[in-house]
Design a protein around this motif. Structure first.
Motif, PDB file in Angstrom:
ATOM      1  N   ARG A  72      40.374  40.719  40.834  1.00  0.00           N
ATOM      2  CA  ARG A  72      41.733  41.118  41.228  1.00  0.00           C
ATOM      3  C   ARG A  72      42.384  40.043  42.074  1.00  0.00           C
ATOM      4  O   ARG A  72      43.555  39.693  41.882  1.00  0.00           O
ATOM      5  CB  ARG A  72      41.667  42.436  42.006  1.00  0.00           C
ATOM      6  CG  ARG A  72      43.018  42.948  42.519  1.00  0.00           C
ATOM      7  CD  ARG A  72      42.803  43.930  43.653  1.00  0.00           C
ATOM      8  NE  ARG A  72      42.084  43.305  44.767  1.00  0.00           N
ATOM      9  CZ  ARG A  72      41.374  43.973  45.660  1.00  0.00           C
ATOM     10  NH1 ARG A  72      41.248  45.285  45.578  1.00  0.00           N
ATOM     11  NH2 ARG A  72      40.749  43.323  46.648  1.00  0.00           N
ATOM     12  N   ASP A  73      41.618  39.493  43.032  1.00  0.00           N
ATOM     13  CA  ASP A  73      42.172  38.452  43.898  1.00  0.00           C
ATOM     14  C   ASP A  73      42.534  37.195  43.108  1.00  0.00           C
ATOM     15  O   ASP A  73      43.406  36.432  43.526  1.00  0.00           O
ATOM     16  CB  ASP A  73      41.178  38.100  45.002  1.00  0.00           C
ATOM     17  CG  ASP A  73      40.965  39.248  45.981  1.00  0.00           C
ATOM     18  OD1 ASP A  73      41.764  40.213  45.951  1.00  0.00           O
ATOM     19  OD2 ASP A  73      39.990  39.192  46.753  1.00  0.00           O
ATOM     20  N   ALA A  74      41.851  36.984  41.980  1.00  0.00           N
ATOM     21  CA  ALA A  74      42.148  35.844  41.114  1.00  0.00           C
ATOM     22  C   ALA A  74      43.237  36.170  40.099  1.00  0.00           C
ATOM     23  O   ALA A  74      43.525  35.354  39.219  1.00  0.00           O
ATOM     24  CB  ALA A  74      40.884  35.396  40.386  1.00  0.00           C
ATOM     25  N   ASP A  75      43.842  37.348  40.225  1.00  0.00           N
ATOM     26  CA  ASP A  75      44.918  37.807  39.340  1.00  0.00           C
ATOM     27  C   ASP A  75      44.432  38.040  37.910  1.00  0.00           C
ATOM     28  O   ASP A  75      45.230  38.042  36.970  1.00  0.00           O
ATOM     29  CB  ASP A  75      46.096  36.829  39.341  1.00  0.00           C
ATOM     30  CG  ASP A  75      47.435  37.543  39.266  1.00  0.00           C
ATOM     31  OD1 ASP A  75      47.518  38.689  39.735  1.00  0.00           O
ATOM     32  OD2 ASP A  75      48.392  36.964  38.722  1.00  0.00           O
ATOM     33  N   ARG A  76      43.150  38.282  37.743  1.00  0.00           N
ATOM     34  CA  ARG A  76      42.595  38.636  36.431  1.00  0.00           C
ATOM     35  C   ARG A  76      42.520  40.161  36.380  1.00  0.00           C
ATOM     36  O   ARG A  76      41.462  40.776  36.459  1.00  0.00           O
ATOM     37  CB  ARG A  76      41.237  37.969  36.256  1.00  0.00           C
ATOM     38  CG  ARG A  76      41.337  36.444  36.162  1.00  0.00           C
ATOM     39  CD  ARG A  76      40.041  35.743  36.495  1.00  0.00           C
ATOM     40  NE  ARG A  76      38.938  36.111  35.624  1.00  0.00           N
ATOM     41  CZ  ARG A  76      37.694  35.650  35.779  1.00  0.00           C
ATOM     42  NH1 ARG A  76      37.415  34.808  36.774  1.00  0.00           N
ATOM     43  NH2 ARG A  76      36.730  36.024  34.970  1.00  0.00           N
ATOM     44  N   LEU A  77      43.700  40.757  36.252  1.00  0.00           N
ATOM     45  CA  LEU A  77      43.841  42.177  36.556  1.00  0.00           C
ATOM     46  C   LEU A  77      43.221  43.085  35.510  1.00  0.00           C
ATOM     47  O   LEU A  77      42.657  44.127  35.855  1.00  0.00           O
ATOM     48  CB  LEU A  77      45.323  42.509  36.744  1.00  0.00           C
ATOM     49  CG  LEU A  77      45.973  41.825  37.945  1.00  0.00           C
ATOM     50  CD1 LEU A  77      47.464  42.065  37.957  1.00  0.00           C
ATOM     51  CD2 LEU A  77      45.352  42.328  39.244  1.00  0.00           C
ATOM     52  N   GLU A  78      43.320  42.736  34.231  1.00  0.00           N
ATOM     53  CA  GLU A  78      42.724  43.615  33.225  1.00  0.00           C
ATOM     54  C   GLU A  78      41.200  43.608  33.340  1.00  0.00           C
ATOM     55  O   GLU A  78      40.553  44.657  33.211  1.00  0.00           O
ATOM     56  CB  GLU A  78      43.163  43.204  31.824  1.00  0.00           C
ATOM     57  CG  GLU A  78      42.766  44.231  30.767  1.00  0.00           C
ATOM     58  CD  GLU A  78      43.483  44.045  29.443  1.00  0.00           C
ATOM     59  OE1 GLU A  78      43.166  44.800  28.511  1.00  0.00           O
ATOM     60  OE2 GLU A  78      44.352  43.152  29.335  1.00  0.00           O
ATOM     61  N   GLU A  79      40.620  42.425  33.600  1.00  0.00           N
ATOM     62  CA  GLU A  79      39.173  42.368  33.818  1.00  0.00           C
ATOM     63  C   GLU A  79      38.783  43.167  35.061  1.00  0.00           C
ATOM     64  O   GLU A  79      37.762  43.869  35.071  1.00  0.00           O
ATOM     65  CB  GLU A  79      38.719  40.922  33.987  1.00  0.00           C
ATOM     66  CG  GLU A  79      38.857  40.055  32.755  1.00  0.00           C
ATOM     67  CD  GLU A  79      38.520  38.612  33.069  1.00  0.00           C
ATOM     68  OE1 GLU A  79      37.313  38.306  33.160  1.00  0.00           O
ATOM     69  OE2 GLU A  79      39.447  37.807  33.260  1.00  0.00           O
ATOM     70  N   ALA A  80      39.600  43.050  36.108  1.00  0.00           N
ATOM     71  CA  ALA A  80      39.316  43.796  37.333  1.00  0.00           C
ATOM     72  C   ALA A  80      39.367  45.297  37.072  1.00  0.00           C
ATOM     73  O   ALA A  80      38.474  46.040  37.506  1.00  0.00           O
ATOM     74  CB  ALA A  80      40.318  43.421  38.419  1.00  0.00           C
ATOM     75  N   PHE A 134      40.812  51.274  41.439  1.00  0.00           N
ATOM     76  CA  PHE A 134      41.177  51.309  40.026  1.00  0.00           C
ATOM     77  C   PHE A 134      42.674  51.555  39.878  1.00  0.00           C
ATOM     78  O   PHE A 134      43.374  50.850  39.133  1.00  0.00           O
ATOM     79  CB  PHE A 134      40.363  52.408  39.329  1.00  0.00           C
ATOM     80  CG  PHE A 134      40.420  52.389  37.817  1.00  0.00           C
ATOM     81  CD1 PHE A 134      40.929  51.317  37.104  1.00  0.00           C
ATOM     82  CD2 PHE A 134      39.941  53.481  37.104  1.00  0.00           C
ATOM     83  CE1 PHE A 134      40.959  51.320  35.715  1.00  0.00           C
ATOM     84  CE2 PHE A 134      39.971  53.500  35.716  1.00  0.00           C
ATOM     85  CZ  PHE A 134      40.486  52.416  35.025  1.00  0.00           C
ATOM     86  N   GLY A 135      43.183  52.537  40.608  1.00  0.00           N
ATOM     87  CA  GLY A 135      44.616  52.822  40.536  1.00  0.00           C
ATOM     88  C   GLY A 135      45.464  51.647  40.977  1.00  0.00           C
ATOM     89  O   GLY A 135      46.497  51.344  40.366  1.00  0.00           O
ATOM     90  N   SER A 136      45.044  50.958  42.045  1.00  0.00           N
ATOM     91  CA  SER A 136      45.804  49.803  42.525  1.00  0.00           C
ATOM     92  C   SER A 136      45.829  48.681  41.492  1.00  0.00           C
ATOM     93  O   SER A 136      46.863  48.026  41.293  1.00  0.00           O
ATOM     94  CB  SER A 136      45.189  49.282  43.831  1.00  0.00           C
ATOM     95  OG  SER A 136      45.285  50.249  44.844  1.00  0.00           O
ATOM     96  N   ALA A 137      44.696  48.463  40.819  1.00  0.00           N
ATOM     97  CA  ALA A 137      44.655  47.422  39.788  1.00  0.00           C
ATOM     98  C   ALA A 137      45.559  47.770  38.616  1.00  0.00           C
ATOM     99  O   ALA A 137      46.258  46.900  38.072  1.00  0.00           O
ATOM    100  CB  ALA A 137      43.220  47.228  39.303  1.00  0.00           C
ATOM    101  N   LEU A 138      45.565  49.044  38.224  1.00  0.00           N
ATOM    102  CA  LEU A 138      46.442  49.457  37.128  1.00  0.00           C
ATOM    103  C   LEU A 138      47.908  49.320  37.517  1.00  0.00           C
ATOM    104  O   LEU A 138      48.742  48.919  36.700  1.00  0.00           O
ATOM    105  CB  LEU A 138      46.132  50.896  36.719  1.00  0.00           C
ATOM    106  CG  LEU A 138      44.758  51.133  36.086  1.00  0.00           C
ATOM    107  CD1 LEU A 138      44.582  52.602  35.747  1.00  0.00           C
ATOM    108  CD2 LEU A 138      44.573  50.277  34.840  1.00  0.00           C
ATOM    109  N   TYR A 139      48.230  49.646  38.752  1.00  0.00           N
ATOM    110  CA  TYR A 139      49.602  49.480  39.236  1.00  0.00           C
ATOM    111  C   TYR A 139      50.025  48.013  39.156  1.00  0.00           C
ATOM    112  O   TYR A 139      51.116  47.685  38.646  1.00  0.00           O
ATOM    113  CB  TYR A 139      49.704  49.990  40.671  1.00  0.00           C
ATOM    114  CG  TYR A 139      50.993  49.625  41.361  1.00  0.00           C
ATOM    115  CD1 TYR A 139      52.186  50.253  41.026  1.00  0.00           C
ATOM    116  CD2 TYR A 139      51.026  48.646  42.342  1.00  0.00           C
ATOM    117  CE1 TYR A 139      53.373  49.916  41.660  1.00  0.00           C
ATOM    118  CE2 TYR A 139      52.202  48.300  42.983  1.00  0.00           C
ATOM    119  CZ  TYR A 139      53.374  48.940  42.638  1.00  0.00           C
ATOM    120  OH  TYR A 139      54.543  48.591  43.254  1.00  0.00           O
ATOM    121  N   LEU A 140      49.169  47.115  39.658  1.00  0.00           N
ATOM    122  CA  LEU A 140      49.496  45.689  39.609  1.00  0.00           C
ATOM    123  C   LEU A 140      49.605  45.190  38.177  1.00  0.00           C
ATOM    124  O   LEU A 140      50.491  44.387  37.850  1.00  0.00           O
ATOM    125  CB  LEU A 140      48.437  44.890  40.368  1.00  0.00           C
ATOM    126  CG  LEU A 140      48.411  45.080  41.882  1.00  0.00           C
ATOM    127  CD1 LEU A 140      47.182  44.402  42.472  1.00  0.00           C
ATOM    128  CD2 LEU A 140      49.685  44.534  42.513  1.00  0.00           C
TER     129      LEU A 140
END
Length: 425
Positions: free
Chosen positions: A136-144, A165-171
């Motif tokens: 997530r910190d690397a902006d690899r959001l779908e993998e995160a 999980f919710g925060s990653a989906l939001y981003l």
């Protein structure tokens, strides 16, 4: 996630006297000191154990944990590497090493260490979660998001995992990957139908039908998790709702300083309390989140604090308050009729209700809409009509910026309404 301690193994003293060897005894003493939080003494004891037997992989891992607790992260990483070099090729050592490397900013090596941990222990939920944090910190959001999904599959009741999980989906949604976010959100809701975060945020991100209001369990869980950093995060966002409401109440000219029974509805950590205290004969706060109330209590500005659902609380207190303030509380209600009617009944004749909601300005005729962050926005016409139905007269109905969100101002409605005074005679 705390580092993991291992029992003595991975080389060193062996045979029937291994457990009573000087190195083993020193190692156990060090473990006991570390468990008691006496990390400086534990450090010395681990060093003595390793001087007696440098090959003790478990001792080196546990020494690494103590070095991390002392803030000596580079030394901790060296200890974990030494544990691996002395034959302790265990998932938890790779996991501990990955966590230390992430702290050091060595993200490539940290990711590789997380992968090695997961090869050895695929059901390690914390490793999936923390690897996802790195992605997530690397902006690899779908993998995160995929990693967080694995974590909550392994630990279905893990609140932090669902929140991540919710925060990653939001981003992911905000970055424009709407279809990928919606697909994962629907899987989340399908796999965890009883989880309040999956139920509410999953529906919002998937674009599925929203409920009339956010579930109580969602609100409680979200704010319990958020309580410790709530004030600092809102300060970063330029949060203004308390000051906007305080200004409207003061400008109304009927403050009766020090003589009002005041309710801080959805009081949270008590950000409104300083402005409300001078007005109040009795200041009461109510909130669903016990974690938030702990921080409100620490301000020592309230006469009473209640952990309760707002509408139920109001319904049990007819004509109890002269002023009710709800700063960014009704944004967790889509349908406002019940809440505003309950507030009207809880006011004394002439009493006032001050609140904010986010303004719904998008095209369409829906009276309210839930956004991907889980809060509802409302159309001005709907708010006015609902106030009228509740028997409340509008005194102030302004538009203003409530805070920043993703670098953009959040437009809100700042409202002051009054229950009509009893007519004379």
């Amino acid at each position: 996630m705390a580092a993991s301690r291992l029992s003595l193994r991975g080389g060193g003293a062996r045979g029937k006297n291994a457990a009573s060897s000087p190195a083993a005894r020193l190692s156990r003493q060090a473990d006991a000191l570390a468990s008691a939080g006496r990390h400086a003494e534990a450090d010395a004891a681990y060093r003595a154990a390793l001087e007696a037997d440098p090959t003790l992989g478990g001792t080196r891992n546990n020494h690494g944990n103590t070095l991390r607790a002392l803030g000596r992260i580079a030394e901790a990483a060296g200890a974990y590497r030494a544990a691996l070099a002395h034959g302790l090729d265990a998932a938890l050592v790779h996991y501990n090493l990955a966590s230390a490397l992430r702290q050091l900013g060595e993200t490539g090596e940290a990711e590789a260490a997380y992968r090695r941990a997961l090869v050895r222990q695929p059901d390690h939920a914390e490793a999936w979660n923390n690897q996802a944090n790195l992605l997530r910190d690397a902006d690899r959001l779908e993998e995160a998001a995929t990693g967080y999904r694995r974590a909550v599959t392994l630990r279905p009741d893990w609140g932090d995992g669902h929140d991540n999980f919710g925060s990653a989906l939001y981003l992911l949604h905000e970055r424009g990957a709407v279809d990928a976010a919606a697909r994962l959100a629907r899987l989340w809701r399908r796999d965890h139908p009883g989880n309040p975060v999956a139920r509410h945020i999953g529906a919002a991100i998937a674009g599925d039908g929203a409920e009339p209001r956010a579930p109580d369990a969602y609100v409680r869980q979200t704010f319990d998790l958020f309580a410790e950093e709530f004030d600092s995060k809102l300060a970063e966002l330029g949060y203004r709702a308390p000051e906007l409401l305080a200004a409207r109440v003061a400008a109304d000219g009927e403050s009766s300083e020090g003589g009002l029974d005041v309710l801080d509805a959805g009081c949270g950590t008590g950000l409104c309390a300083a402005a409300l205290r001078p007005l109040a004969r009795r200041l009461t706060g109510v909130d669903l989140s016990g974690g938030m109330l702990e921080r409100a209590r620490a301000r020592q500005l309230y006469d009473a604090l209640e952990e309760a659902e707002l509408v139920a609380f109001l319904s049990g207190r007819p004509s109890a308050f002269d002023l009710i303030v709800a700063a960014d509380v009704l944004c967790y209600f889509g349908v406002l009729e019940e809440a505003l009617a309950a507030a009207a009944r809880a006011l004394r004749p002439g009493g006032r209700l001050a609140f904010t909601v986010e303004a719904l300005e998008a095209a369409g005729d829906a009276p309210h809409r839930v956004a991907t962050h889980g809060r509802y926005a409302h159309r001005a016409g709907y708010v006015r009509a609902t106030l009228a139905t509740a028997g409340l007269e509008v005194a102030v109905f302004d538009r203003d910026t409530l805070r920043m969100e993703s670098g953009a101002p959040v437009a809100g409605l700042v409202v002051l309404a009054r229950r009509p005074a009893l007519s004379p005679g």
